[in-house]
Design a protein around this motif. Structure first.
Motif, mmCIF file in Angstrom:
data_model
loop_
_atom_site.group_PDB
_atom_site.id
_atom_site.type_symbol
_atom_site.label_atom_id
_atom_site.label_comp_id
_atom_site.label_asym_id
_atom_site.label_seq_id
_atom_site.Cartn_x
_atom_site.Cartn_y
_atom_site.Cartn_z
ATOM 1 N N GLY A 277 -36.191 -24.016 -28.538
ATOM 2 C CA GLY A 277 -36.032 -22.565 -28.624
ATOM 3 C C GLY A 277 -34.934 -22.038 -27.736
ATOM 4 N N THR A 278 -34.858 -22.534 -26.494
ATOM 5 C CA THR A 278 -33.850 -22.024 -25.557
ATOM 6 C C THR A 278 -32.440 -22.435 -25.968
ATOM 7 O OG1 THR A 278 -34.241 -23.956 -24.139
ATOM 8 C CG2 THR A 278 -35.408 -21.951 -23.580
ATOM 9 N N ILE A 279 -32.263 -23.710 -26.373
ATOM 10 C CA ILE A 279 -30.929 -24.184 -26.744
ATOM 11 C C ILE A 279 -30.451 -23.518 -28.027
ATOM 12 C CG2 ILE A 279 -29.617 -26.198 -27.513
ATOM 13 C CD1 ILE A 279 -31.137 -27.889 -25.562
ATOM 14 N N SER A 280 -31.313 -23.450 -29.035
ATOM 15 C CA SER A 280 -30.912 -22.845 -30.307
ATOM 16 C C SER A 280 -30.719 -21.339 -30.166
ATOM 17 C CB SER A 280 -31.947 -23.143 -31.388
ATOM 18 O OG SER A 280 -33.230 -22.659 -31.025
ATOM 19 N N LEU A 281 -31.475 -20.711 -29.272
ATOM 20 C CA LEU A 281 -31.315 -19.275 -29.034
ATOM 21 C C LEU A 281 -29.926 -18.980 -28.506
ATOM 22 C CD1 LEU A 281 -32.723 -16.508 -29.030
ATOM 23 C CD2 LEU A 281 -33.502 -16.997 -26.705
ATOM 24 N N LEU B 193 -36.338 -13.176 -20.620
ATOM 25 C CA LEU B 193 -35.317 -13.813 -21.441
ATOM 26 C C LEU B 193 -35.008 -12.972 -22.676
ATOM 27 C CD1 LEU B 193 -33.510 -16.168 -22.386
ATOM 28 C CD2 LEU B 193 -35.565 -17.265 -23.291
ATOM 29 N N PHE B 194 -36.041 -12.563 -23.390
ATOM 30 C CA PHE B 194 -35.813 -11.785 -24.610
ATOM 31 C C PHE B 194 -35.377 -10.356 -24.285
ATOM 32 C CE2 PHE B 194 -38.511 -15.204 -26.302
ATOM 33 C CZ PHE B 194 -37.723 -15.581 -27.384
ATOM 34 N N GLY B 195 -35.823 -9.828 -23.147
ATOM 35 C CA GLY B 195 -35.346 -8.515 -22.718
ATOM 36 C C GLY B 195 -33.859 -8.531 -22.423
ATOM 37 N N GLY C 252 -26.993 -8.390 -34.985
ATOM 38 C CA GLY C 252 -27.365 -9.778 -35.231
ATOM 39 C C GLY C 252 -28.061 -10.411 -34.038
ATOM 40 N N THR C 253 -27.585 -10.109 -32.820
ATOM 41 C CA THR C 253 -28.225 -10.643 -31.616
ATOM 42 C C THR C 253 -29.653 -10.128 -31.489
ATOM 43 O OG1 THR C 253 -26.109 -10.813 -30.452
ATOM 44 C CG2 THR C 253 -28.087 -10.759 -29.101
ATOM 45 N N LEU C 254 -29.865 -8.837 -31.748
ATOM 46 C CA LEU C 254 -31.215 -8.273 -31.693
ATOM 47 C C LEU C 254 -32.112 -8.916 -32.747
ATOM 48 C CD1 LEU C 254 -30.412 -4.464 -31.222
ATOM 49 C CD2 LEU C 254 -31.146 -6.111 -29.486
ATOM 50 N N ALA C 255 -31.555 -9.164 -33.927
ATOM 51 C CA ALA C 255 -32.333 -9.793 -34.996
ATOM 52 C C ALA C 255 -32.720 -11.226 -34.630
ATOM 53 C CB ALA C 255 -31.531 -9.778 -36.300
ATOM 54 N N ILE C 256 -31.787 -11.956 -34.035
ATOM 55 C CA ILE C 256 -32.076 -13.330 -33.610
ATOM 56 C C ILE C 256 -33.161 -13.334 -32.530
ATOM 57 C CG2 ILE C 256 -31.128 -15.284 -32.321
ATOM 58 C CD1 ILE C 256 -30.382 -15.321 -35.237
ATOM 59 N N ALA C 257 -33.068 -12.403 -31.581
ATOM 60 C CA ALA C 257 -34.084 -12.318 -30.526
ATOM 61 C C ALA C 257 -35.468 -12.074 -31.133
ATOM 62 C CB ALA C 257 -33.728 -11.206 -29.540
ATOM 63 N N MET D 117 -38.609 -14.791 -31.142
ATOM 64 C CA MET D 117 -39.901 -14.423 -30.557
ATOM 65 C C MET D 117 -41.039 -14.806 -31.494
ATOM 66 S SD MET D 117 -39.018 -10.696 -28.864
ATOM 67 C CE MET D 117 -40.678 -10.449 -28.237
ATOM 68 N N TYR D 118 -40.784 -14.716 -32.789
ATOM 69 C CA TYR D 118 -41.797 -15.080 -33.793
ATOM 70 C C TYR D 118 -41.878 -16.598 -33.970
ATOM 71 C CZ TYR D 118 -43.881 -15.777 -38.409
ATOM 72 O OH TYR D 118 -44.655 -16.209 -39.459
ATOM 73 N N LEU D 119 -40.720 -17.287 -33.995
ATOM 74 C CA LEU D 119 -40.691 -18.721 -34.254
ATOM 75 C C LEU D 119 -41.151 -19.552 -33.061
ATOM 76 C CD1 LEU D 119 -37.286 -19.046 -36.171
ATOM 77 C CD2 LEU D 119 -39.600 -19.098 -37.142
ATOM 78 N N PHE D 120 -40.932 -19.025 -31.837
ATOM 79 C CA PHE D 120 -41.270 -19.775 -30.623
ATOM 80 C C PHE D 120 -42.192 -18.938 -29.729
ATOM 81 C CE2 PHE D 120 -37.175 -21.285 -32.162
ATOM 82 C CZ PHE D 120 -37.355 -22.668 -32.165
#
Length: 408
Positions: free
Chosen positions: A222-226, A286-288, A381-386, A390-393
């Protein structure tokens, strides 16, 4: 005295490592400036400048699996020492080539490729070395100070390289040679907190074990792919020349300030983290931070004011460091020492790919929609990825403290 001993500032080996990082990264930035200028002076061809970047990037991609194996099987101090010595040697050859007048397009590209290959070995080995230098309880603080070294180099290196090159390229190469040799000297005298464990025999399984390990550990994956996808979509800094010239109307001096602003924000935040390391709410923070990164990118896209743009870029740099420190800490803690070279090699590839492809993506979108829209879309796009991550990990999203992370 006890407080200093328990602080990263009281660790002599880490101090050597930190100063060596600054010297190495600053020298690389200086050499990049000099090589770019000399290539353009020789060829007057924009495509040749692109090939310089490609020559440095391709070795990182091709050597990813090799450098990880090397970092996990040999003394990481010696690897970094050899890399710094090789880079100093290349700088010396560039110096003599410049003085003798035989430095041409092909020689510059070969030098760039060798430097790129050396950096490909140095990066994962240096990253994997860091957890061996300090106790686990101050690892986050050490990573923060290590990040500050990189940001210092990003600020100091290009400006110092440009200043010295204006006097003469000889001064750039001489300064880089001395800095790299001093950095190599500092590295070789490091004493490690923990020794490297023996790794398994070389096999196809061991070569790809880093990828398998990342896939099987959700927090690391999750961290690397994020980092890969967030930076890929949020690469507004690649569009700074357009903003400086066509939107903010500042010219070259404004472009220099704009380029420096993210690094200044990152440096300030990394110093804050160095003195006040994060101790709880790792996942939410991290997500914030990614949320702030995305919103600041959108603010930059909408701004017609130099001051507002600088504030947005400072926030981009500061929020990026928050996520970098957290991600680096989590990856280092969850990875066993005998695997850190291979995992950090993949991590370095992801970071390098995200930066390179992020610039390409921003440029392509800007070509179709214009720079402001491209930057704004990148922020969204960055907000969407975050949100998606959050849902995937969920384990990464809910992570509160390092005590929840199983040490490798």
């Amino acid at each position: 005295m006890v407080q200093l001993k328990n602080s990263v500032l009281g660790q002599a080996s880490f101090a050597n490592y930190w100063f060596a990082q600054i010297l190495s990264s600053t020298s690389f930035q200086m050499l990049s400036v000099a090589i770019g200028w000399q290539m353009y002076e020789v060829t007057h061809d924009a495509f040749s400048l692109g090939f310089v970047g490609l020559a440095q990037f391709i070795p990182m991609v091709l050597l990813t699996l090799v450098v990880g194996q090397v970092a996990d099987r040999f003394d990481r101090r010696k690897i970094v020492f050899i890399c710094l010595t090789v880079e100093a040697t290349i700088a010396a050859l560039l110096l003599f080539g410049n003085l003798a007048g035989w430095l041409g397009r092909e020689q510059i590209l070969v030098a760039a490729a060798i430097i790129g290959a050396s950096r490909a070995f140095e990066g994962p080995s240096s990253s994997a070395l860091l957890p061996q230098l300090v106790p686990k309880k101050i690892l986050t603080q050490a990573i923060s100070w290590s990040t500050s070294a990189g940001q210092t180099a990003q600020i100091l290196g290009p400006s110092l390289g440009g200043l010295l090159f204006s006097i003469g390229p000889t001064f750039v190469y001489l300064t880089a040679i001395m800095a790299l040799l001093v950095g190599a000297f500092l590295i070789i005298f490091i004493r490690m907190e923990r020794s490297v464990r023996k790794s398994e025999p070389v096999s196809m399984r061991s070569v790809f074990l880093g990828l398998v390990f990342i896939y099987r550990h959700p927090i690391i994956l999750g961290t690397i792919s994020l980092d890969l996808f967030a930076v890929l979509l949020g690469g507004a800094t690649a569009l700074l020349p357009i903003f400086a010239q066509d939107i903010l109307h500042t010219g070259a001096w404004g472009l220099g300030i704009l380029r420096t602003a993210p690094a200044v924000g990152a440096l300030l935040m990394s110093i804050v983290f160095g003195y006040f390391p994060l101790k709880k709410a790792f996942g939410p923070t991290l997500f914030g931070a990614l949320g702030v990164f995305g919103l600041a990118t959108m603010l930059f896209a909408l701004s017609n004011s130099l001051m507002v743009s600088l504030i947005a870029l400072l926030l981009i740099g500061a929020s990026d460091v928050v996520s970098v420190v957290i991600r680096s800490t989590l990856v280092q803690l969850q990875t066993p020492d005998e695997m850190r070279g291979r995992v950090n090699a993949v991590n370095s590839l992801f970071i390098g790919t995200s930066n390179q492809l992020g610039e390409f993506e921003s440029g392509m979108v800007a070509g179709f929609t214009g720079a402001p829209r491209a930057a704004f879309i990148g922020g969204i796009g960055t907000l969407a990825i975050a949100g998606l991550w959050m849902y995937l990990f969920p384990s990464l999203r809910r992570l509160q403290s390092l005590s929840e992370v199983k040490e490798g």
